[in-house]
Design a protein around this motif. Structure first.
Motif, mmCIF file in Angstrom:
data_model
loop_
_atom_site.group_PDB
_atom_site.id
_atom_site.type_symbol
_atom_site.label_atom_id
_atom_site.label_comp_id
_atom_site.label_asym_id
_atom_site.label_seq_id
_atom_site.Cartn_x
_atom_site.Cartn_y
_atom_site.Cartn_z
ATOM 1 N N ARG A 4 0.736 4.147 -2.836
ATOM 2 C CA ARG A 4 0.260 5.794 -2.560
ATOM 3 C C ARG A 4 1.504 6.392 -3.086
ATOM 4 N NH1 ARG A 4 -1.921 3.384 2.420
ATOM 5 N NH2 ARG A 4 -0.102 3.757 3.537
ATOM 6 N N ASN A 45 -10.168 5.447 -6.301
ATOM 7 C CA ASN A 45 -9.600 6.632 -6.011
ATOM 8 C C ASN A 45 -10.658 7.722 -6.316
ATOM 9 O OD1 ASN A 45 -9.088 7.729 -8.432
ATOM 10 N ND2 ASN A 45 -7.411 6.116 -8.328
ATOM 11 N N VAL A 73 -4.134 10.675 0.271
ATOM 12 C CA VAL A 73 -2.540 10.365 -0.317
ATOM 13 C C VAL A 73 -1.840 11.588 -0.642
ATOM 14 C CG1 VAL A 73 -1.413 9.588 -2.396
ATOM 15 C CG2 VAL A 73 -3.502 8.041 -1.270
ATOM 16 N N SER A 108 0.898 -1.084 0.076
ATOM 17 C CA SER A 108 0.098 0.053 0.129
ATOM 18 C C SER A 108 0.931 1.219 -0.035
ATOM 19 C CB SER A 108 -0.986 -0.015 1.234
ATOM 20 O OG SER A 108 -1.748 -1.078 1.277
#
Length: 632
Positions: free
Chosen positions: A337, A379, A461, A333
């Motif tokens: 990101r 997203n 993010v 992850s």
């Protein structure tokens, strides 16, 4: 050895806890066995009756019940029964009956006692509550050194520090004299300051920042600063630190999440050292940290795309070196990101700065820090309420497309459901997002429940993190106060059931391409995540990671004793089976997927999978009871 005894030995030697026994002990067990036959419907044992043997299911199936008559478990080939009673006054603890014609191997109590005293693994298996699954998960964690080694072991010297009122030139001279690449910034404080520590001079000080070699280049030289510049004027707004008793793994994750190479280490509030990227790399061979650094050094999407073989190699290395599923998920992850952040930086360099403030957020597995190597993208964009679509949306649409296209080029495929910032519906001002969330909670319908299950796992993010924090607060505050929403989410979490048949046999996919396999994400990790999310919202948890949510659920004591531990072990084991399968496919030049074939995994792993799926099945049944649909 007689043929019959050899056949017994060969069979029991395939299954835990006998599979780890020495040859001598295995021979002793096989030679002591007596065979018993039970017709379908007959009683195997009554509660409280004397018990003088461990029962091993050679064939058939048995149902085990609680004292109140409630079904507790179903046993099939390779399972054992009676071990609890043998350790508790030689009395049967659970009634049981055969639900098929069943053949049992009866292992005498004295042989059982010898196995417990002679083999620690056997003893652990039969003594622990939920032994097979729990002991396997705990053993994997014990074998991972990063989980137990403390950060303080990496410290080689005391930290070098300076008051933040000093100049850049003075800090550079002190760093040169001490031969360090970073220096900690301090400010005088008072005893009433909760973040203050007592220095060697007896005064109260507060850690306010860190200056590194890179900062000197970027924040001073490149910005045309002077040696007289005050340190307080160039320090970072947010300081990332770690406690000295945290695991090395936590330090690595902190660096990955925040893209920093220096991490001040504290004992409570007092700085005791600084861990550098190279310290962890020397300690561990994982390349995740280097990968993140390389990501931010790339100047094009093509450059990022060329790093993807390294990402896959890092994933395989993590799995092979014994990382837990949480470690793998957080590493993958963090890499994902970082790719998004770099894509945004590259996009803004071409299309200019944003017309109004915004936050680029991720949802789903990346937001939960549970990403694997095979994934699509989820997203969205949260834009400041000063957003004027006619004037500003073209910029944000362009940004979303550049990021989404870049992610797809790097192997993060487009979301087939359109959960991307390229979709105008998911590119909205904060006030609209708040309205979305309010409507989804207040008046849940199937579509809104689907959106809740996706967007209520959310993480910032890039940009204004406070936008995402406000939405997280909204879910935590309003979700737990809505019985209708919790009941609807609970029922929605029952849509994907574990692949267990009536007799604890696996129910296979029958879709042609993946015939006779199990989609371990759709039938395992995903429904477990759904169950945990409902309980987490009910207790007002703001955590996103499923394991962190279980911590909040446990602290709230909202589930019966021991249930959160069972969910934790089940999720960890199923997730590890998934990532090991994907790592194997990558090593053999196959496209990683989520479909495993039970016949291709070991007997012990199949049994653990059945136990984990049973935990999921029980947890889903409890959901309906725990969150009843309110009468209108």
């Amino acid at each position: 050895m007689e043929a019959e005894v050899r056949e017994i030995r060969d069979h029991i030697g395939q299954f835990p806890p006998f599979e780890s026994l020495s040859e001598e002990l295995l021979d002793e067990v096989a030679q002591s066995v007596e065979v018993a036959y039970f017709k379908s419907g007959s009683t195997v044992q009554e509660y409280g009756e004397p018990i003088e043997s461990l029962r091993y299911v050679r064939s058939g199936a048995i149902e085990v019940y609680r004292h109140n008559g409630e079904l507790y478990n179903r046993l099939s080939e390779g399972d054992i029964l009676g071990h609890t009673g043998l350790m508790h006054q030689r009395r049967a603890r659970f009634p049981a009956k055969a639900i098929e014609d069943t053949l049992l191997y009866m292992i005498p109590a004295q042989v059982f006692d010898r196995l417990c005293s002679a083999d620690d693994n056997f003893a652990d298996f039969v003594e622990l509550s939920g032994p097979r699954l729990q002991s396997t998960v705990q053993q994997n964690e014990r074998e991972n050194d990063m989980m137990v080694t403390r950060v303080r072991r990496l410290l080689g010297r005391s930290p070098v520090s300076i008051e933040e009122s000093a100049s850049v030139g003075e800090a550079a001279r002190r760093m040169t004299e001490s031969q360090v690449s970073s220096i900690l910034l301090l400010s005088a404080s008072g005893a009433e300051d909760e973040k203050a520590f007592v220095g060697t001079d007896g005064g109260h000080w507060r850690l306010t920042g860190i200056l590194t070699d890179q900062d000197l280049r970027i924040r001073v030289l490149a910005a045309e600063g002077t040696t007289d510049t005050r340190l307080a004027d160039i320090k970072h707004e947010r300081l990332v630190t770690i406690q000295s008793d945290e695991a090395v793994y936590e330090a690595m994750m902190a660096m990955l999440r925040n893209n920093v190479h220096h991490l001040p280490v504290l004992h409570r509030r007092r700085p005791v050292g600084v861990v550098h990227l190279s310290d962890i790399v020397r300690y561990e061979t994982h390349s995740s940290l280097y990968l993140v650094s390389n990501i931010f050094n790339q100047s094009s999407v093509k450059g990022l795309e060329r790093l993807m073989p390294d990402v896959r190699a890092a994933f395989v290395r993590l799995v092979e070196e014994g990382a837990t599923s949480k470690m793998v998920g957080q590493a993958m992850s963090s890499i994902g990101r970082s790719l998004i952040r770099r894509l945004i930086e590259l996009a803004e360099a071409e299309i200019g700065p944003p017309p109004v403030p915004y936050c680029f957020m991720v949802n789903g597995s990346m937001a939960r820090n549970e990403q694997s190597i095979s994934t699509d993208q989820d997203n969205a964009l949260i834009i400041d309420d000063s957003f004027i679509p006619e004037e500003h949306d073209a910029w944000f649409a362009d940004l979303a497309k550049r990021v989404s296209d870049g992610l797809d080029a790097c192997g993060y495929t487009y979301c087939t459901g359109g959960i991307m910032g390229t979709n105008p519906k998911w590119r909205q001002p904060l006030s609209v997002w708040k309205r979305y969330f309010d409507e989804w909670i207040s008046d849940p319908d199937p579509e809104r429940l689907l959106h809740s299950s996706i967007f209520f796992d959310l993480e910032a993010v890039h940009g204004e993190e406070r936008f995402v924090e406000q939405l997280q607060d909204q879910v935590a505050a309003k979700g737990q106060q809505s019985p209708l929403f919790l009941a609807a989410m609970a029922r929605n979490a029952l849509n994907r059931t574990p692949p267990l048949g009536f007799f604890r046999t696996f129910v296979m996919e029958q879709d042609g391409k993946h015939n006779n396999s199990i989609n371990i994400k759709r039938r395992g990790t995903a429904p477990l995540v759904d169950v945990i999310r409902v309980h987490a919202i009910a207790v007002g948890s703001r955590a996103q990671n499923s394991f962190d949510r279980l911590d909040d659920i446990s602290e709230a004591k909202s589930l019966p004793a021991g249930q959160t531990d069972k969910l934790r072990y089940a999720l960890e084991f199923i997730a590890m089976v998934r990532v090991r399968h994907q790592a194997y496919e990558l090593k053999h030049d196959q496209k990683p997927d989520n479909n495993i074939e039970p016949e291709k995994v070991s007997d012990g792993e199949r049994h653990n999978l059945k136990d984990a799926f049973q935990v999921l099945s029980n947890a889903q049944k409890f959901l309906r009871f725990r969150y009843p649909m309110p009468s209108r």
